[in-house]
Design a protein around this motif. Sequence first.
Motif, PDB file in Angstrom:
ATOM      1  N   ALA A  83      -1.826   1.246   7.822  1.00  0.00           N
ATOM      2  CA  ALA A  83      -1.936   0.729   6.452  1.00  0.00           C
ATOM      3  C   ALA A  83      -1.581   1.798   5.414  1.00  0.00           C
ATOM      4  N   PHE A  84      -0.495   2.515   5.647  1.00  0.00           N
ATOM      5  CA  PHE A  84      -0.063   3.489   4.654  1.00  0.00           C
ATOM      6  C   PHE A  84       0.468   2.776   3.408  1.00  0.00           C
ATOM      7  N   PRO A  85       0.254   3.356   2.229  1.00  0.00           N
ATOM      8  CA  PRO A  85       0.789   2.731   1.009  1.00  0.00           C
ATOM      9  C   PRO A  85       2.308   2.784   0.986  1.00  0.00           C
ATOM     10  N   LYS A  86       2.912   1.989   0.138  1.00  0.00           N
ATOM     11  CA  LYS A  86       4.363   1.865   0.049  1.00  0.00           C
ATOM     12  C   LYS A  86       5.032   3.179  -0.338  1.00  0.00           C
ATOM     13  N   GLY A  87       4.525   3.844  -1.353  1.00  0.00           N
ATOM     14  CA  GLY A  87       5.149   5.056  -1.854  1.00  0.00           C
ATOM     15  C   GLY A  87       4.656   6.293  -1.140  1.00  0.00           C
ATOM     16  N   CYS A  88       4.410   7.350  -1.894  1.00  0.00           N
ATOM     17  CA  CYS A  88       3.842   8.576  -1.331  1.00  0.00           C
ATOM     18  C   CYS A  88       2.499   8.247  -0.691  1.00  0.00           C
ATOM     19  N   ARG A  89       2.291   8.703   0.525  1.00  0.00           N
ATOM     20  CA  ARG A  89       1.080   8.336   1.262  1.00  0.00           C
ATOM     21  C   ARG A  89      -0.178   8.981   0.689  1.00  0.00           C
ATOM     22  N   PHE A  90       0.014  10.036  -0.098  1.00  0.00           N
ATOM     23  CA  PHE A  90      -1.136  10.694  -0.713  1.00  0.00           C
ATOM     24  C   PHE A  90      -1.406  10.180  -2.128  1.00  0.00           C
ATOM     25  N   ALA A  91      -0.500   9.385  -2.673  1.00  0.00           N
ATOM     26  CA  ALA A  91      -0.584   8.963  -4.079  1.00  0.00           C
ATOM     27  C   ALA A  91      -1.929   8.351  -4.477  1.00  0.00           C
ATOM     28  N   PRO A  92      -2.552   7.482  -3.655  1.00  0.00           N
ATOM     29  CA  PRO A  92      -3.825   6.888  -4.068  1.00  0.00           C
ATOM     30  C   PRO A  92      -4.953   7.904  -4.261  1.00  0.00           C
ATOM     31  N   ARG A  93      -4.791   9.105  -3.710  1.00  0.00           N
ATOM     32  CA  ARG A  93      -5.820  10.134  -3.815  1.00  0.00           C
ATOM     33  C   ARG A  93      -5.381  11.304  -4.715  1.00  0.00           C
TER      34      ARG A  93
END
Length: 333
Positions: free
Chosen positions: A282-292
């Motif tokens: 369930a990685f996010p669409k963009g940068c995988r660290f972006a939500p944090r």
Amino acid sequence: MTSKEVLRVSELQTYFPLKNKIAKAVDNVSFSIQQGETVALVGESGSGKSMTAMSIMQLVNKPGEIVGGDIQLEGKSLLDKSDKEMAKVRGNEIGMIFQEPMTALNPVLTIGNQLTEMIRKHKKASKREAIDKAIELLDTVGISRPDQIIHAYPHELSGGMRQRVVIAMAISCEPKLLIADEPTTALDVTIQLQIMNLLATIQQKMNMAILLITHDLGLVAEYADNVMVMYGGQVVEASSKKDVLTHTKHPYTEGLIKSLPQMQNQVSRLEAIKGTTPPAYAFPKGCRFAPRCPYAMKACLEDNPPLANSEDNHLTRCILHQEGGPNHARNYS
């Protein structure tokens, strides 16, 4: 003198097909390790560190499988080898120290039986030769009374002694590459230092390449030559130890460093990286660290940036450091 390349991992992909999903545990990871060099693989639990090691050893449990890339040991692909051929590589050409020594040692066999089995399997030694070699190895890793300890069972030894036995097993056939997966987990600080100094001494003596897998940046600062930081199954920053720790470029690496206690800066509360590592399916669409990420912007949510060279072989997977980006060449340190 030019050092010899021992390991080259190229665009490695290790995926786990799930119902209606694919868990990308290791996703396009590339790196190399030279003879006598220590490369540290750093990141939180779930970042893909240990799965990278298990992929190198060809020990990925089903339904997981390597679906792309290549792994070469001294220029020869390990992915071309049969299970029987890989069994000869493990322990002989590649040694591995697992996180918990009690899971790596058979509780119903003596230390001597386990060491001599490894030696006889790979070196075709006689029983007497294997016993002599086992005693020599236990002495090498700093265990006193080795001629008595070979008759002991794992539960009769302390955690530090068990880890020394695991190291003795891992180096018993003088491997070209040693993978140390969290080698000091569950050991007190004094024993940790002894174990790491022991590994450094053995490395110097045998000129081994070491892949050190850890979440402990203190160990990285002391023992690594080069560092790769992993997040979400990908490398997000890679360079020399000095560059990664003192000229940090990726916000995730910055967060890891800020979460450590600093002797020179006494604070009442350490900073923590907000949120949690997303599951590999369930990685996010963009940068995988972006939500944090405290620096995330709209563009970060749309595209996952490539791992690019920002300056002097310092690789980072961050839009802020891509040429022409909104904040090119910014350092967080």
